[in-house]
Design an enzyme around this catalytic site. Structure first.
Site, PDB file in Angstrom:
ATOM      1  N   GLY A   1      -0.466   0.168  -4.884  1.00 19.89           N
ATOM      2  CA  GLY A   1      -1.776  -0.405  -4.612  1.00 19.89           C
ATOM      3  C   GLY A   1      -2.773   0.018  -5.663  1.00 19.89           C
TER       4      GLY A   1
ATOM      5  N   ASN B   1       0.347   1.501   5.736  1.00 19.59           N
ATOM      6  CA  ASN B   1       1.092   0.585   4.864  1.00 19.59           C
ATOM      7  C   ASN B   1       1.853  -0.380   5.753  1.00 19.59           C
ATOM      8  OD1 ASN B   1       4.152   0.884   2.947  1.00 19.59           O
ATOM      9  ND2 ASN B   1       2.574  -0.685   2.804  1.00 19.59           N
ATOM     10  N   GLY B   2       1.686  -1.668   5.482  1.00 21.56           N
ATOM     11  CA  GLY B   2       2.382  -2.688   6.267  1.00 21.56           C
ATOM     12  C   GLY B   2       1.389  -3.705   6.797  1.00 21.56           C
TER      13      GLY B   2
ATOM     14  N   TYR C   1      11.684  -4.796  -6.119  1.00 20.97           N
ATOM     15  CA  TYR C   1      10.497  -4.722  -6.960  1.00 20.97           C
ATOM     16  C   TYR C   1       9.528  -3.599  -6.609  1.00 20.97           C
ATOM     17  CZ  TYR C   1       5.740  -5.959  -8.472  1.00 20.97           C
ATOM     18  OH  TYR C   1       4.479  -5.918  -8.968  1.00 20.97           O
TER      19      TYR C   1
ATOM     20  N   CYS D   1       0.833  -1.201   0.000  1.00 18.11           N
ATOM     21  CA  CYS D   1       0.000   0.000   0.000  1.00 18.11           C
ATOM     22  C   CYS D   1       0.864   1.247   0.000  1.00 18.11           C
ATOM     23  CB  CYS D   1      -0.888   0.023   1.238  1.00 18.11           C
ATOM     24  SG  CYS D   1      -1.926  -1.433   1.371  1.00 18.11           S
TER      25      CYS D   1
END
Ligand code: 5GP
Ligand code: SF4
Ligand code: MG
Length: 456
Positions: A29, A104-105, A245, A1
């Protein structure tokens, strides 16, 4: 995210910039996007939608809303389903006032915390791990919002980079391991927080610094105040996959250019695993930069021999194998004239299920390649991630099922080689103990922390 936030000390509207920030974080995302702010009546407001940022949100509409502090989120589901109730920011008006959170996470002890809270009467509205933060705050009504937030973060394990909207304040926080990136920027009187620095570039902000692991940064009309999550100091544990990535190449993470690290991964791969090919190419987009490094170091010609349909997204989270295979075909097509009779080094950033590599090798053979040498610019992904990157179960991971030789046969290549973990860590340039490589090595942290129960 991806998370983004903006705070204007002079009261200028910021929602359009939050939209633009999310647009630059789209790669983090694509399932849904949303924004949240606090209105003139002290009520929390959100606009959320499914799909890409420009479909989920309306830039013109946002530009007309007079909010001088706001947060936003782009989501791909790693915990909880992809239904509307899980679209972030999560927001509530609780007894102390309005609060909205973009996360995020993955909070690795979320199920334990949730059970604890449900046993004390909490009724959860979503299945995301993020919602536990709101309930932890609400269960401490005697504290100010900020104190309740700080104490809630203390109870969490795992990964969180957060943007939080409170009355008259924007708060950014990063877990004590610093798994996920989070940067602070400024332009004129506006402070920005962003998952990646590439979004600061888009809004014309200068990156001031990254948040420290374990830092809570409070932004209000007085400026910046930095606090710590009150836990014993830990060493940093930055996600290496961001470099492989996930992050955009025009971002800086831990002071390093993602592009330069990615290219160095390719160079190191070439040094350790050269091949007899006469041309190197990358699996676009994720393998392109490493392929350039591979070509440079090995002295092979670099060709953009595989074309990617630029309108297809990051399609790896497709539900069925058939759809995933069609997805590869829809997304990637080699250029016949560059393939016929050639011996190719084909570089990709990672093999997850193996679908992309297998499909591509098959296509390249059909197009007349004489030899295909797959080179992967990360170590074999053998273990799931518990910290915010979506990986399938161990059974589905190609490198967990088979060894290198068997996998090479399975994808039909003439040779297959991976980057070593040492090369990955050295290219990132941090001490090995400060870089998470758990999805490659299986060593999840010194205390073996994966999913944990809450101990309050
Ligand atoms: P595969 O086809 O082997 O399942 O997936 C490999 C491709 O998926 C690579 O090209 C890589 O860019 C992309 N990929 C990268 N990160 C992830 C991830 O977190 N999960 C999944 N499933 N695929 C990813
Ligand atoms: Fe990143 Fe892998 Fe660690 Fe997850 S397990 S945080 S993807 S390095
Ligand atoms: Mg890819």
């Amino acid at each position: 995210c991806g998370v983004f936030g903006a705070f204007s000390a002079s009261g200028n509207p910021v929602l359009e910039e939050v939209y633009l920030g999310l647009y630059a974080l789209q790669h983090r995302g694509q399932e849904s996007a949303g924004v949240a702010w606090i209105d003139g009546e002290n009520q929390i407001r959100t606009i959320k939608g499914q799909g890409l940022v420009h479909l989920a949100l309306n830039q013109a509409e946002l530009s007309g809303i007079p909010a001088s502090s706001a947060i936003g989120h782009v989501r791909y589901s790693t915990a909880g389903g992809s239904g509307l109730s899980n679209v972030q920011p999560l927001a509530a008006n609780y007894c102390r006032g309005p609060v909205a959170i973009a996360h995020n996470g993955n909070i690795s002890n979320a199920s334990g915390v949730r059970r604890y809270l449900e046993n004390r009467g909490a009724i959860f509205q979503s299945t995301t791990d993020t919602e536990v933060i709101l309930h932890l705050m609400a269960h401490q009504p005697h504290k100010t919002e900020l104190d309740a937030l700080v104490d809630s973060l203390r109870k969490l394990k795992g990964a969180f980079s957060l943007a939080v909207a409170l009355k008259d304040r924007l708060v950014a926080a990063r877990d004590p391991w610093g798994f996920r990136p989070l940067a602070l920027g400024k332009r004129d009187d506006v402070y920005y927080i962003s998952s990646e620095s590439c979004a600061l570039d888009l809004v014309g902000a200068e990156m001031i610094r990254e948040l420290d692991p374990g830092e809570i940064l409070v932004i209000d009309t007085d400026g910046l105040h930095s606090l710590r999550i009150p836990v014993e100091p830990r060493r940093r544990y930055l996600c290496s996959f961001e470099f492989v990535y996930f992050a955009r190449p025009d971002s800086l993470i831990a002071g390093q250019s993602v592009y330069q690290v990615r290219k160095e991964l390719g160079r190191r791969l070439a040094r350790r695993s050269p091949c007899s090919g006469n041309c190197a190419t990358g699996m676009p987009d994720s393998g392109t930069i490493a392929a350039m490094g591979y070509a440079e170091e090995s002295g092979l010609a670099y060709e953009k021999a595989i074309v990617r349909n630029r309108y297809s997204g990051r399609t790896f989270i497709e539900p069925t194998q058939r759809v995933r295979e069609l997805g590869v075909r829809k997304k990637l097509n080699p250029i016949r004239e560059l393939i016929k009779g050639q011996s190719l080094a084909v570089v990709d950033d990672s093999i997850v299920r193996g679908t992309t590599s297998r499909k591509m090798v098959e296509l390249l053979r059909n197009y007349g390649a004489s030899e295909i040498h797959m080179r992967i610019s990360s170590p074999p992904v053998r273990f799931p991630c518990y910290y915010g990157i979506d990986t399938p179960t161990r059974e589905e991971l190609a490198a967990a099922r088979s060894n290198e030789e068997a996998l090479c046969a399975e994808i039909g290549a003439d040779s297959l080689a991976y980057l070593t973990e040492t090369d990955l860590v050295e290219a990132i340039g941090l001490p090995a103990c400060e870089v998470c490589t758990a999805c490659f090595s299986g060593s999840y942290m010194e205390d073996g922390e994966k999913y944990e129960e809450l101990d309050i």
